[in-house]
Write a protein that holds these residues in place. Sequence first.
Motif, PDB file in Angstrom:
ATOM      1  N   THR A   1       1.004  -0.986  -0.061  1.00  0.00           N
ATOM      2  CA  THR A   1      -0.089   0.059   0.235  1.00  0.00           C
ATOM      3  C   THR A   1       0.892   1.270  -0.030  1.00  0.00           C
ATOM      4  OG1 THR A   1      -0.261   0.018   2.012  1.00  0.00           O
ATOM      5  CG2 THR A   1      -1.751  -1.226   0.947  1.00  0.00           C
ATOM      6  N   PHE A   2       0.414   2.482  -1.015  1.00  0.00           N
ATOM      7  CA  PHE A   2       1.135   3.668  -1.202  1.00  0.00           C
ATOM      8  C   PHE A   2       0.306   4.727  -0.680  1.00  0.00           C
ATOM      9  CE2 PHE A   2       1.008   1.597  -5.440  1.00  0.00           C
ATOM     10  CZ  PHE A   2       0.716   2.668  -5.589  1.00  0.00           C
ATOM     11  N   GLN A   3       1.083   5.956  -1.008  1.00  0.00           N
ATOM     12  CA  GLN A   3       0.239   7.005  -1.009  1.00  0.00           C
ATOM     13  C   GLN A   3       1.400   8.041  -2.444  1.00  0.00           C
ATOM     14  OE1 GLN A   3      -2.234   8.350   0.895  1.00  0.00           O
ATOM     15  NE2 GLN A   3      -2.924   6.948   1.925  1.00  0.00           N
ATOM     16  N   THR A   4       1.020   8.684  -2.903  1.00  0.00           N
ATOM     17  CA  THR A   4       0.847   9.280  -4.467  1.00  0.00           C
ATOM     18  C   THR A   4       1.373  10.619  -3.730  1.00  0.00           C
ATOM     19  OG1 THR A   4       1.983   9.609  -6.918  1.00  0.00           O
ATOM     20  CG2 THR A   4      -0.383   8.601  -5.746  1.00  0.00           C
ATOM     21  N   ASP A   5       1.493  11.919  -3.856  1.00  0.00           N
ATOM     22  CA  ASP A   5       1.389  13.298  -4.428  1.00  0.00           C
ATOM     23  C   ASP A   5       1.046  13.558  -5.496  1.00  0.00           C
ATOM     24  OD1 ASP A   5       4.216  13.591  -5.354  1.00  0.00           O
ATOM     25  OD2 ASP A   5       4.113  14.424  -3.540  1.00  0.00           O
ATOM     26  N   ARG A   6       0.661  14.675  -5.965  1.00  0.00           N
ATOM     27  CA  ARG A   6       0.697  15.438  -6.885  1.00  0.00           C
ATOM     28  C   ARG A   6       1.844  15.473  -8.166  1.00  0.00           C
ATOM     29  NH1 ARG A   6      -2.769  19.953  -8.449  1.00  0.00           N
ATOM     30  NH2 ARG A   6      -3.838  20.139  -6.685  1.00  0.00           N
ATOM     31  N   SER A   7       2.964  15.291  -7.491  1.00  0.00           N
ATOM     32  CA  SER A   7       4.381  15.258  -8.376  1.00  0.00           C
ATOM     33  C   SER A   7       4.436  13.531  -8.898  1.00  0.00           C
ATOM     34  CB  SER A   7       5.741  15.535  -7.423  1.00  0.00           C
ATOM     35  OG  SER A   7       5.729  15.087  -6.666  1.00  0.00           O
ATOM     36  N   LEU A   8       3.551  12.696  -8.387  1.00  0.00           N
ATOM     37  CA  LEU A   8       3.485  11.553  -8.609  1.00  0.00           C
ATOM     38  C   LEU A   8       5.046  10.635  -8.655  1.00  0.00           C
ATOM     39  CD1 LEU A   8       2.445  11.381 -12.492  1.00  0.00           C
ATOM     40  CD2 LEU A   8       0.861  11.287 -10.441  1.00  0.00           C
ATOM     41  N   HIS A   9       5.183  11.384  -6.498  1.00  0.00           N
ATOM     42  CA  HIS A   9       6.434  10.319  -5.759  1.00  0.00           C
ATOM     43  C   HIS A   9       5.354   9.845  -4.979  1.00  0.00           C
ATOM     44  CE1 HIS A   9       8.769  13.618  -7.539  1.00  0.00           C
ATOM     45  NE2 HIS A   9       9.908  12.307  -7.343  1.00  0.00           N
ATOM     46  N   GLY A  10       6.322   8.582  -4.197  1.00  0.00           N
ATOM     47  CA  GLY A  10       5.258   7.882  -3.555  1.00  0.00           C
ATOM     48  C   GLY A  10       6.215   7.861  -2.270  1.00  0.00           C
ATOM     49  N   ILE A  11       5.950   6.350  -1.414  1.00  0.00           N
ATOM     50  CA  ILE A  11       5.691   6.184   0.052  1.00  0.00           C
ATOM     51  C   ILE A  11       4.800   5.291   0.445  1.00  0.00           C
ATOM     52  CG2 ILE A  11       8.004   7.936   1.178  1.00  0.00           C
ATOM     53  CD1 ILE A  11       5.783   8.190   2.847  1.00  0.00           C
ATOM     54  N   GLY A  12       4.894   4.062   0.995  1.00  0.00           N
ATOM     55  CA  GLY A  12       4.302   2.791   1.070  1.00  0.00           C
ATOM     56  C   GLY A  12       5.040   1.661   1.799  1.00  0.00           C
ATOM     57  N   ASN A  13       4.292   1.230   2.876  1.00  0.00           N
ATOM     58  CA  ASN A  13       4.777  -0.100   2.743  1.00  0.00           C
ATOM     59  C   ASN A  13       4.247  -1.976   1.993  1.00  0.00           C
ATOM     60  OD1 ASN A  13       6.110   0.664   5.576  1.00  0.00           O
ATOM     61  ND2 ASN A  13       3.968   1.191   5.606  1.00  0.00           N
ATOM     62  N   CYS A  14       4.729  -2.568   2.323  1.00  0.00           N
ATOM     63  CA  CYS A  14       4.845  -3.947   1.556  1.00  0.00           C
ATOM     64  C   CYS A  14       5.210  -5.171   2.807  1.00  0.00           C
ATOM     65  CB  CYS A  14       6.063  -4.113   0.624  1.00  0.00           C
ATOM     66  SG  CYS A  14       5.966  -2.559  -0.931  1.00  0.00           S
ATOM     67  N   GLN A  15       4.306  -6.449   2.012  1.00  0.00           N
ATOM     68  CA  GLN A  15       4.338  -7.044   2.961  1.00  0.00           C
ATOM     69  C   GLN A  15       4.914  -8.789   1.722  1.00  0.00           C
ATOM     70  OE1 GLN A  15       1.836  -8.096   6.007  1.00  0.00           O
ATOM     71  NE2 GLN A  15       3.093  -9.613   7.058  1.00  0.00           N
ATOM     72  N   ASP A  16       5.307  -9.804   2.215  1.00  0.00           N
ATOM     73  CA  ASP A  16       5.428 -10.586   1.407  1.00  0.00           C
ATOM     74  C   ASP A  16       4.630 -11.821   1.916  1.00  0.00           C
ATOM     75  OD1 ASP A  16       7.018 -12.064   2.969  1.00  0.00           O
ATOM     76  OD2 ASP A  16       8.859 -11.640   1.382  1.00  0.00           O
ATOM     77  N   SER A  17       4.529 -13.111   1.227  1.00  0.00           N
ATOM     78  CA  SER A  17       4.183 -13.858   1.613  1.00  0.00           C
ATOM     79  C   SER A  17       4.781 -14.389   2.880  1.00  0.00           C
ATOM     80  CB  SER A  17       3.464 -14.969   0.640  1.00  0.00           C
ATOM     81  OG  SER A  17       4.917 -15.465   0.132  1.00  0.00           O
ATOM     82  N   ALA A  18       5.855 -14.427   2.941  1.00  0.00           N
ATOM     83  CA  ALA A  18       6.614 -15.152   3.802  1.00  0.00           C
ATOM     84  C   ALA A  18       6.876 -14.186   5.376  1.00  0.00           C
ATOM     85  CB  ALA A  18       8.122 -15.362   3.537  1.00  0.00           C
ATOM     86  N   GLY A  19       6.126 -13.220   5.445  1.00  0.00           N
ATOM     87  CA  GLY A  19       5.413 -12.476   6.296  1.00  0.00           C
ATOM     88  C   GLY A  19       6.725 -11.332   6.864  1.00  0.00           C
ATOM     89  N   ASN A  20       7.713 -11.086   5.366  1.00  0.00           N
ATOM     90  CA  ASN A  20       8.537 -10.101   5.180  1.00  0.00           C
ATOM     91  C   ASN A  20       7.987  -8.758   5.323  1.00  0.00           C
ATOM     92  OD1 ASN A  20      10.849 -11.724   5.659  1.00  0.00           O
ATOM     93  ND2 ASN A  20      11.072 -12.265   3.679  1.00  0.00           N
ATOM     94  N   THR A  21       8.953  -7.706   5.631  1.00  0.00           N
ATOM     95  CA  THR A  21       8.237  -6.508   6.113  1.00  0.00           C
ATOM     96  C   THR A  21       9.217  -4.804   4.605  1.00  0.00           C
ATOM     97  OG1 THR A  21       9.120  -5.486   7.884  1.00  0.00           O
ATOM     98  CG2 THR A  21       6.440  -6.489   7.478  1.00  0.00           C
ATOM     99  N   TYR A  22       8.294  -4.285   4.123  1.00  0.00           N
ATOM    100  CA  TYR A  22       9.573  -3.693   3.175  1.00  0.00           C
ATOM    101  C   TYR A  22       8.844  -2.052   2.739  1.00  0.00           C
ATOM    102  CZ  TYR A  22      10.713  -8.035   1.450  1.00  0.00           C
ATOM    103  OH  TYR A  22      11.012 -10.125   0.942  1.00  0.00           O
TER     104      TYR A  22
END
Length: 167
Positions: free
Chosen positions: A142-163
Amino acid sequence: MNLALPMIACMALASCAPALIAGVDGRIVNVKTGQEGKLTFLGGFRDRASLPTDPDNVTLSLGDSVYSGRYTVLGRSGALGDAGFSLNFGSGFTGGSSDSIFGNTGFYGSYWPFAPQPEFTRPGNLIAKSMTGAVTSTLTCTFQTDRSLHGIGNCQDSAGNTYSLQF
């Protein structure tokens, strides 16, 4: 025949070609190990929701795994339909407490399409899969993007690792 105008038009179009063809890169980092990977939006970052029939539009490479999938962004950027101008003077909204057009109690102001606009963000998500041998791994972000199309977010894989995700 004057060729200046067609030449200028061709140069303007050619200057846009790399941005339209090349992918937009970002990075993804494993929060626990610090392993860093690469995120590529194929065909550039589109700020619209993807359709179920659209092909994969993002790839992520992380270590030996290469994920392929789709992302979508909700809402609209507002960059195109917001042009306009308005200018109001007076104290009609203040109960008549000031008759000066320059007074701080009067309702006055202007809107120009090139004036600084308030910042806003829009939500998006990304779902990608990787086939490593016979094992399928899924990565959801899941992420958030701004007007200039830059973004930040968090991820998780099926093994439980977070990114953490940046683009």
